[in-house]
Enzyme design. Structure first.
Site, PDB file in Angstrom:
ATOM      1  N   ARG A 144     -39.166  -0.454  -3.409  1.00 62.80           N
ATOM      2  CA  ARG A 144     -37.971  -0.812  -2.660  1.00 62.80           C
ATOM      3  C   ARG A 144     -36.721  -0.203  -3.275  1.00 62.80           C
ATOM      4  NH1 ARG A 144     -36.334  -0.337   1.579  1.00 62.80           N
ATOM      5  NH2 ARG A 144     -38.378  -1.119   2.188  1.00 62.80           N
ATOM      6  N   GLU A 240      -2.400  16.919  -5.749  1.00 65.86           N
ATOM      7  CA  GLU A 240      -2.295  16.857  -4.291  1.00 65.86           C
ATOM      8  C   GLU A 240      -1.224  15.848  -3.905  1.00 65.86           C
ATOM      9  OE1 GLU A 240      -5.082  16.291  -0.286  1.00 65.86           O
ATOM     10  OE2 GLU A 240      -5.944  15.930  -2.275  1.00 65.86           O
ATOM     11  N   ASP A 269      -1.687  14.056   6.590  1.00 70.20           N
ATOM     12  CA  ASP A 269      -2.298  12.776   6.934  1.00 70.20           C
ATOM     13  C   ASP A 269      -1.919  12.328   8.337  1.00 70.20           C
ATOM     14  OD1 ASP A 269      -3.877  10.497   6.146  1.00 70.20           O
ATOM     15  OD2 ASP A 269      -2.009   9.357   6.123  1.00 70.20           O
TER      16      ASP A 269
END
Length: 353
Positions: A144, A240, A269
């Protein structure tokens, strides 16, 4: 610089068939000494402190609790050996093969893992693409955890591949919107899917966002403060700045034309405007790209979807970032089966194979 640190092993109740050394390491080098993972065609991104072994051990301990796998202990003879096969239950890009090997070897180094595919390959529904053989108890204990990582990574890689192909000639980036504790794993999956990595965290890139700008008293004040800080600290790294209007873009360009700056990229943006008909208007984004005229790298952010990414990529922007790559993951359905004939029979009945 990559480091490998050896520490003493910690015991997880009833989890391992043998005790052994635990390797704590930075992720630029994630392979145990003495083990050769031929499947590692895409290396994980570098990080100075991330402990991949620790993440694997935490995931295994989460399952084992304080008793171990009581079902295995009750039903499976400890010395029984089996062979289990990985089965793709839908089409997509497979990722996490290298990580799966690490998990199997953490549980039991004697398990033998073989693959017909590698990270980044396309798999079709119904394909058996790998197998693991050895002690049945340990295969089921690892199952799992292996599948949880592989399914998540494959889902990220599959979406990234689709987005990256549509975005060309722009490059697709993820963001820091990752599952807590799984950032490096999520970003590794993006690389496997053909995307590129944005900054890993707060430490490896200066990214001046809206809140920084508001606190600094304006976009130019923020850039000046960064320039001064980097010079004082004798640091060199990418910088940035987020812009939200063409006026802010113009401010940044005027400042950097008159003053030496460390700025390397301008984020544009929410300059992709949704339209009532479901389309988007990218004219503002295109105007901003033309204003910058390759003086800096550019990054489009906001309203990036499978439907819009191609149009955004045609504006001339360098990068397109999308938080959806990692924050809205649809796992790719993969299973690990010992009785593959019965699994395929059930899969055909349920239209999943």
């Amino acid at each position: 610089m990559s480091r490998i640190i050896f520490s003493s092993s910690s015991t997880l109740p009833l989890l391992y068939s043998t005790s052994r050394r635990v390797v704590k390491m930075s992720v630029a080098q994630t392979i145990n000494p003495g083990l050769s993972f031929r499947s590692m065609v895409v290396k994980p991104p570098s990080h100075p402190t991330y402990d991949m072994k620790g993440v694997i051990k935490l995931a295994l301990a989460e399952d084992a609790g304080d008793r171990g796998d009581v079902t295995c202990l009750a039903t499976i003879p400890f010395d029984m050996e089996v062979e289990a096969h990985f089965l793709a239950k839908e089409d997509g890009i497979v990722a996490g093969i290298s990580l799966a090997e690490m998990i199997f070897h953490e549980v039991d180094p004697s398990l033998k893992v073989e693959w017909s595919q590698k990270d980044g390959d396309y798999v079709q529904k119904g394909l058996q693409f790998g197998k693991v053989s050895g002690q049945a108890h340990n295969i089921v204990v690892a199952e799992r955890v292996v599948l949880n990582f592989m399914q998540r990574m494959s889902g990220i890689a599959t979406l990234t591949k689709t987005m990256a192909d549509a975005a060309r000639p722009a490059f697709i980036l993820e963001t820091r919107k990752t599952a807590p504790g799984l950032r490096l794993v999520d970003k590794w999956a993006v690389l496997i899917g053909g995307g590129r990595n944005h900054r890993m965290g707060l430490f490896d890139m200066v990214m001046i966002k809206d809140n920084h700008i508001s606190i600094a008293g304006g976009i130019i004040n923020a850039i000046k403060s960064v320039d001064q800080y980097l010079e004082q600290q004798n640091l060199q790294m990418e910088v940035e700045v987020e812009t939200r209007t063409l006026e802010e873009v113009d401010e940044v360009l005027r400042y950097t034309s008159q003053t030496k700056s460390s700025l390397t990229r301008i984020m544009l943006d929410n300059m992709v405007i949704p339209l009532p008909n479901g389309d988007v208007d990218v004219s503002m984004l295109k105007d901003a790209v033309e204003m910058i005229n390759r003086r800096f790298e550019t990054e489009a952010s906001g309203n990036v979807t499978l439907d819009t990414v191609h149009k955004i990529g045609q504006t001339g922007v360098t990068y397109i970032s999308s938080g959806a790559l990692t924050h809205s993951v649809k796992a790719l359905d993969i299973s690990l089966k010992i009785d593959t004939e019965l699994a395929l029979q059930v899969g055909r009945r349920t239209k999943r194979a």
